[in-house]
Design a protein around this motif. Structure first.
Motif, mmCIF file in Angstrom:
data_model
loop_
_atom_site.group_PDB
_atom_site.id
_atom_site.type_symbol
_atom_site.label_atom_id
_atom_site.label_comp_id
_atom_site.label_asym_id
_atom_site.label_seq_id
_atom_site.Cartn_x
_atom_site.Cartn_y
_atom_site.Cartn_z
ATOM 1 N N LYS A 12 19.302 -16.796 -6.428
ATOM 2 C CA LYS A 12 18.760 -18.104 -6.735
ATOM 3 C C LYS A 12 19.033 -19.043 -5.577
ATOM 4 C CE LYS A 12 18.917 -18.061 -11.777
ATOM 5 N NZ LYS A 12 19.432 -18.758 -12.983
ATOM 6 N N LEU A 13 18.087 -19.963 -5.340
ATOM 7 C CA LEU A 13 18.239 -20.912 -4.255
ATOM 8 C C LEU A 13 18.705 -22.245 -4.814
ATOM 9 C CD1 LEU A 13 15.042 -20.150 -2.146
ATOM 10 C CD2 LEU A 13 17.322 -19.154 -1.960
ATOM 11 N N ALA A 14 19.795 -22.755 -4.290
ATOM 12 C CA ALA A 14 20.297 -24.066 -4.707
ATOM 13 C C ALA A 14 19.442 -25.152 -4.056
ATOM 14 C CB ALA A 14 21.754 -24.225 -4.296
ATOM 15 N N PRO A 15 18.955 -26.116 -4.831
ATOM 16 C CA PRO A 15 18.108 -27.148 -4.247
ATOM 17 C C PRO A 15 18.918 -28.196 -3.490
ATOM 18 C CG PRO A 15 18.408 -27.567 -6.582
ATOM 19 C CD PRO A 15 19.081 -26.249 -6.290
ATOM 20 N N ILE A 16 18.405 -28.591 -2.337
ATOM 21 C CA ILE A 16 18.968 -29.729 -1.604
ATOM 22 C C ILE A 16 18.178 -30.962 -2.016
ATOM 23 C CG2 ILE A 16 19.317 -30.776 0.660
ATOM 24 C CD1 ILE A 16 19.718 -27.988 1.788
ATOM 25 N N ASN A 17 18.819 -31.834 -2.813
ATOM 26 C CA ASN A 17 18.149 -33.009 -3.346
ATOM 27 C C ASN A 17 18.668 -34.314 -2.766
ATOM 28 O OD1 ASN A 17 16.454 -31.576 -5.171
ATOM 29 N ND2 ASN A 17 18.204 -31.300 -6.540
ATOM 30 N N THR A 18 19.669 -34.226 -1.890
ATOM 31 C CA THR A 18 20.202 -35.424 -1.246
ATOM 32 C C THR A 18 20.339 -35.170 0.250
ATOM 33 O OG1 THR A 18 22.505 -34.746 -1.582
ATOM 34 C CG2 THR A 18 21.495 -36.101 -3.301
ATOM 35 N N LEU A 19 20.254 -36.241 1.008
ATOM 36 C CA LEU A 19 20.464 -36.187 2.451
ATOM 37 C C LEU A 19 21.422 -37.303 2.841
ATOM 38 C CD1 LEU A 19 16.761 -35.686 3.645
ATOM 39 C CD2 LEU A 19 18.545 -33.939 3.548
ATOM 40 N N ASP A 20 22.243 -37.045 3.847
ATOM 41 C CA ASP A 20 23.233 -38.024 4.292
ATOM 42 C C ASP A 20 22.868 -38.586 5.662
ATOM 43 O OD1 ASP A 20 25.027 -37.815 2.055
ATOM 44 O OD2 ASP A 20 25.567 -35.824 2.809
ATOM 45 N N PHE A 21 23.199 -39.874 5.838
ATOM 46 C CA PHE A 21 22.871 -40.584 7.067
ATOM 47 C C PHE A 21 24.068 -41.435 7.476
ATOM 48 C CE2 PHE A 21 18.984 -39.688 4.857
ATOM 49 C CZ PHE A 21 18.082 -39.346 5.848
ATOM 50 N N THR A 22 24.015 -41.931 8.684
ATOM 51 C CA THR A 22 25.036 -42.868 9.161
ATOM 52 C C THR A 22 24.446 -44.266 9.219
ATOM 53 O OG1 THR A 22 24.425 -42.415 11.474
ATOM 54 C CG2 THR A 22 26.220 -41.101 10.525
ATOM 55 N N ALA A 101 17.157 -24.344 -0.865
ATOM 56 C CA ALA A 101 15.783 -24.796 -0.694
ATOM 57 C C ALA A 101 15.791 -26.314 -0.622
ATOM 58 C CB ALA A 101 14.905 -24.327 -1.856
ATOM 59 N N ILE A 102 15.016 -26.873 0.304
ATOM 60 C CA ILE A 102 14.999 -28.326 0.493
ATOM 61 C C ILE A 102 13.900 -28.931 -0.359
ATOM 62 C CG2 ILE A 102 14.820 -30.201 2.149
ATOM 63 C CD1 ILE A 102 15.667 -28.265 4.324
ATOM 64 N N ASN A 103 14.252 -29.885 -1.202
ATOM 65 C CA ASN A 103 13.284 -30.632 -1.993
ATOM 66 C C ASN A 103 12.291 -31.313 -1.054
ATOM 67 O OD1 ASN A 103 12.208 -33.145 -3.242
ATOM 68 N ND2 ASN A 103 13.371 -32.471 -5.012
ATOM 69 N N ASN A 104 11.001 -31.024 -1.225
ATOM 70 C CA ASN A 104 10.000 -31.537 -0.298
ATOM 71 C C ASN A 104 9.880 -33.054 -0.352
ATOM 72 O OD1 ASN A 104 8.067 -30.951 1.721
ATOM 73 N ND2 ASN A 104 6.406 -31.263 0.257
ATOM 74 N N GLN A 105 10.127 -33.624 -1.516
ATOM 75 C CA GLN A 105 10.045 -35.075 -1.654
ATOM 76 C C GLN A 105 11.182 -35.762 -0.903
ATOM 77 O OE1 GLN A 105 9.765 -36.350 -5.728
ATOM 78 N NE2 GLN A 105 9.009 -38.368 -5.189
ATOM 79 N N ILE A 106 12.405 -35.261 -1.063
ATOM 80 C CA ILE A 106 13.520 -35.883 -0.368
ATOM 81 C C ILE A 106 13.407 -35.647 1.139
ATOM 82 C CG2 ILE A 106 15.221 -33.995 -0.406
ATOM 83 C CD1 ILE A 106 15.857 -37.710 -1.179
ATOM 84 N N LEU A 107 12.805 -34.551 1.528
ATOM 85 C CA LEU A 107 12.574 -34.296 2.954
ATOM 86 C C LEU A 107 11.616 -35.334 3.535
ATOM 87 C CD1 LEU A 107 13.264 -32.297 5.249
ATOM 88 C CD2 LEU A 107 11.212 -31.025 4.618
#
Length: 309
Positions: A12-22, A101-107
């Protein structure tokens, strides 16, 4: 046999639903931009763009997730003053080795924030069924003027259902749908309470579709300027729609609902489309606990708006 093994035992692929920034710094910024990811929104994107242009939005960043209709052609011609920039965004990025897997919307939102934050004082990420409505002012920026020192404003969904329409009405969305869930109603069905944000893009340190963190801190502000802890346990009582109301036209007509279910896999409704029972429960709850809300029509009257010409 190998194919059967790979299908049964693939990880199973864990979804990436958040991204971090500075936190960023830089020169002068001004105005407000909205980012949106779209797919087959030809019936509604023209009205959505024209309304928000009239409400003072300066730039729209449209991420097209594989539309097969005239969504993008319509979007490119909709605005007279505001700019519309379109990106093809039909992709499903994943790493089998890392099992993610990267959430396309958050990307899409991350791309927008990373590349255009240096140009705008305010940003917001919306869907095409969400409208930012100035309650008393002429533009969204006017409504934000007294909140200028605040980095993150959280607005609650104001949920509109079918307003009794079985078939898609000839009127535009904001004229046809005036019945929304009463503010005093308890959630009743899960998924009816959520928020979207207006934020200073230079201060964002964590990005999610609905929840944003600024300056690595736990706080956010409502549109009255009151600070609160922005956690998963957020209660509606912390929020306000006194300056800006976030209209969410969740279902529109029954005809629209059936098309979403039939289409499935849509950018915004795929989860609801796969669970028709929950979708039906949400719509029924809104329609049976509703009150008339004409704030968006009052706004049009106040600005002498004619966004359909």
């Amino acid at each position: 046999m190998l194919d059967l093994f790979s299908r049964v035992f693939r990880p199973k692929l864990a979804p990436i639903n958040t991204l971090d920034f500075t936190v960023r710094s830089g020169g002068e910024r001004s105005g407000i931009a909205i980012g949106a990811i779209v797919r087959d929104e030809s019936l509604y994107i023209d009205e959505w763009l024209k309304f928000h242009e009239m409400a003072g939005v300066d730039h729209f960043f449209i991420y097209d997730d594989g539309s097969e209709d005239d969504t993008i052609l319509i979007a490119q011609k909709a605005c007279k003053r505001a700019k519309v920039t379109v990106f093809p965004w039909s992709q499903r990025l994943k790493s089998l080795a890392s099992r993610v897997a990267i959430n396309n919307q958050i990307l899409a939102y991350g791309h927008c924030l990373e590349n255009f934050s240096h140009r705008f004082r305010w940003m917001s990420f919306l869907d095409i069924d969400e409208y930012l409505v100035p309650v008393e002012d002429i533009t969204i920026s006017d409504a934000l003027r007294e909140l200028d020192g605040i980095p993150l404003i959280v607005l609650p969904w104001v949920m509109f259902g079918t307003s009794g329409h079985a078939q898609r009405p000839p009127k535009p969305t904001i004229e046809a749908y005036t019945q929304r869930l009463t503010a005093s109603s308890k959630e009743g069905v899960r998924g009816l309470f959520n928020v979207k944000c207006i934020f200073d893009p230079f201060t964002v340190t964590r990005l999610h579709v609905h929840r944003i963190k600024v300056n690595n801190g736990p706080y956010a502000w409502n549109d009255r300027g009151d600070r609160f802890l922005f956690t998963s346990a957020l209660k509606p009582i912390s929020l306000s729609a006194s300056r800006i109301q976030l209209n969410h036209y969740y279902s529109r007509s029954r005809e629209d609902v059936e098309e979403k279910i039939a289409k499935g896999g849509g950018t915004y409704t795929s989860r609801a489309a796969r669970d028709r029972k929950l979708l039906e429960q949400r719509i029924a709850f809104i329609d049976s606990n509703c009150t008339t809300d004409t704030k968006i029509l009052d706004y049009l009257s106040r600005v002498n708006g004619a966004i359909y010409s």
